[in-house]
Write a protein that holds these residues in place. Structure first.
Motif, PDB file in Angstrom:
ATOM      1  N   GLN A 386       0.934  -1.214   0.035  1.00 42.58           N
ATOM      2  CA  GLN A 386      -0.181  -0.224  -0.176  1.00 42.58           C
ATOM      3  C   GLN A 386       0.828   1.188   0.121  1.00 42.58           C
ATOM      4  N   GLU A 389       1.812   1.953  -3.470  1.00 43.73           N
ATOM      5  CA  GLU A 389       0.929   2.118  -4.286  1.00 43.73           C
ATOM      6  C   GLU A 389       0.312   3.527  -4.174  1.00 43.73           C
ATOM      7  N   LYS A 390      -0.044   3.683  -2.935  1.00 39.97           N
ATOM      8  CA  LYS A 390      -0.577   5.008  -2.259  1.00 39.97           C
ATOM      9  C   LYS A 390       0.343   6.130  -2.236  1.00 39.97           C
TER      10      LYS A 390
END
Length: 512
Positions: A386, A389-390
């Motif tokens: 995450q 990705e974020k």
């Protein structure tokens, strides 16, 4: 947020699951907090993987226990007056684990690999300024830089800056080095089972006579805090880092163990996306700094093993300026929010780069503190995927989803440039580097650039101090704490140390 800690009884059961054969007197077991991402330091961003790679790899330069730079495979160096050329003299008579010679050709092959953008190595950014690496003679290397870069030798001392066997690179290919490390270090690679252990054994041909003093090191990743602590108590591990703060007093009370709280250059901060409302207003960012009681944070989340941040850079980083701590003043915070147009506060999100217990305690504490001045935040502790990705893969500051982000950093070059440029220069927005505040100040950028172009310590001090003062006032971060590094070791183990950047020094490791 829900705790991920197992009950104490379950922790001991979990620890038992790691039990292997009886260890010989000179077999060291080290329990660490996460799995290793790669055995290729040039393709690693995490300190732990680079620290473990010191088992089998060495660089031209390195750092001692106090982060003082020392020559390792190099004898010394000379720099040209224009700061573009560095001549490095190499030690003689050193062998790689595959029996081939360490020499200038090996240095050239190593740096040609990382500076080739087609190899797409994560540490390309750190070394891309090398325009050319040349063999002058078998034990002399010439580095020519694309532009002056005064901390160049510090970058060679970075844990990623290791020298690899050219024969191994040819045999396994660039990508194959992630699983097949061959260096000049005190230990040879034996086996890596990613979720279970990494084992290394003594290299009989090591160039430092009388070293290493132990036969093997087995590195065990044990994510659960209680399980790691239990392994120390049962004697299944000889060393562990980090010691969870909530376990410190328990381990401290064991007569067979020694708890060590080492000084650190690891600073923890809360970045705010300065390109998006409401964090584009410096008064909002300053208010958040006033809203957080750093002394209380150190006690609540770190059990007192931390100190409030005293500046943009922690003490111990070269050219760090002491500017704080930022005072705790919730009334001032509310007044600034009102001036900024948010008399009733606002709502936002607060992400953490960590999902371990301490990280959860930090963001829960921050949530409570911010609520007292009217700022309501939703929390999320991100997994590694995450984070990528974020946060790390966002292409556009205007649409980047990150708002408030709790994270940390240690400058593994020991110098101000690598503590500031990747995090606070406008050239370092994700996905390129880690300026998650998307902070841009032209005067700061100019200071950082000028500091790279001078070798004058006086001038660098002036430039870096100016930059730090501007950043402190602009407050793209909430400046939180510098933590102490807690480790524990069996009393029979010596010479195994946690360095200020959270790496390891185990050159003199011994077990009795």
């Amino acid at each position: 947020m829900k705790s991920t800690l197992a009950p104490a009884a379950a922790a001991f059961a979990l620890a038992a699951a790691f039990t292997g054969p009886a260890w010989a007197a000179k077999d060291v077991v080290a329990a660490v907090a996460s799995t290793f991402t790669t055995m290729d330091p040039y393709d690693a961003n995490d300190t732990l993987s680079q620290a473990v790679a010191k088992s089998f790899y060495q660089g031209l330069y390195g750092f001692d226990r106090a982060m003082k730079m020392v020559p390792v495979l190099a004898e010394g160096h000379e720099a040209s007056k224009d700061g573009l050329v560095y001549i490095v003299k190499l030690k003689h008579g050193i062998k790689f684990h595959d029996g081939t010679d360490f020499n200038a050709e090996a240095v050239k092959a190593t740096f040609d690999r990382v500076t080739n953008p087609e190899n797409k190595l994560k540490r390309y950014t750190l070394y891309k300024n090398i325009a050319k690496t040349e063999v002058v003679d078998p034990y002399t290397v010439r580095f020519t830089l694309a532009e002056p870069f005064s901390p160049f030798i510090n970058s060679l001392a970075h844990p990623s800056g290791v020298i690899m066997s050219p024969a191994a690179m040819q045999k396994f290919g660039s990508k194959g080095m992630a699983q097949n490390p061959v260096g000049t270090g005190p230990f040879k690679f034996v086996e890596w089972k990613q979720s279970d252990y990494l084992k290394v054994e003594k290299f009989a041909g090591y160039w430092r006579k009388g070293y290493p003093k132990v036969e093997t090191i087995t590195w065990r990743p044990v994510v659960d805090n209680n399980s790691r602590a239990a392994m120390m108590q049962t004697g299944e591990a000889h060393f562990t880092f980090p010691v969870p703060y909530e376990q410190a007093e328990i381990l401290k009370g064991k007569s067979t163990l020694e708890l060590v709280a080492a000084p650190s250059i690891v600073h923890r901060y809360l970045s705010m996306n300065t390109q998006q409302k409401p964090f584009d207003n410096p008064k909002v960012r300053q208010a958040i700094n006033y809203a957080i009681n750093k002394e209380a944070l150190a006690k609540v989340a770190f059990s007192g093993y931390a100190i409030p941040a005293e500046g943009v850079l922690p003490n111990g980083v070269e050219y760090a300026a002491k500017l704080g701590p930022w005072p705790y003043d919730p009334a001032k915070a509310r007044a600034l929010l009102k001036e900024a147009g948010y008399p009733n506060g606002f709502e936002s999100t607060l992400w953490s780069a960590y999902n371990h217990t301490t990280g959860q305690k930090v963001i829960q504490f921050l949530q409570q503190q911010l609520a007292q001045v009217g700022i309501k935040v939703q929390l999320q502790a991100l997994e590694a995927g995450q984070r990528v990705e974020k946060v790390e893969s966002a292409q556009d500051p205007a649409t980047a989803p990150v708002r408030m982000y709790y994270v940390g950093w240690s400058s593994s070059t020991g110098e101000a440039d690598w503590a500031m440029r990747p995090l606070l220069a406008s050239e370092s927005f994700p996905p390129k580097l880690f300026n998650t505040a998307y902070y841009k100040n032209e005067a700061v950028d100019d200071d950082i650039k000028k500091a790279l172009n001078t070798t004058s310590g006086t001038e660098k001090t002036k430039l870096y101090t100016d930059a730090q003062k501007r950043i402190w006032n602009d407050a793209p971060w909430a400046f939180l704490v510098t933590e102490k590094l807690l480790s524990a070791h069996a009393k029979g183990l010596s010479g195994f140390h946690v360095m200020p950047d959270a790496s390891f020094n185990f050159d003199d490791v011994d077990l009795k």
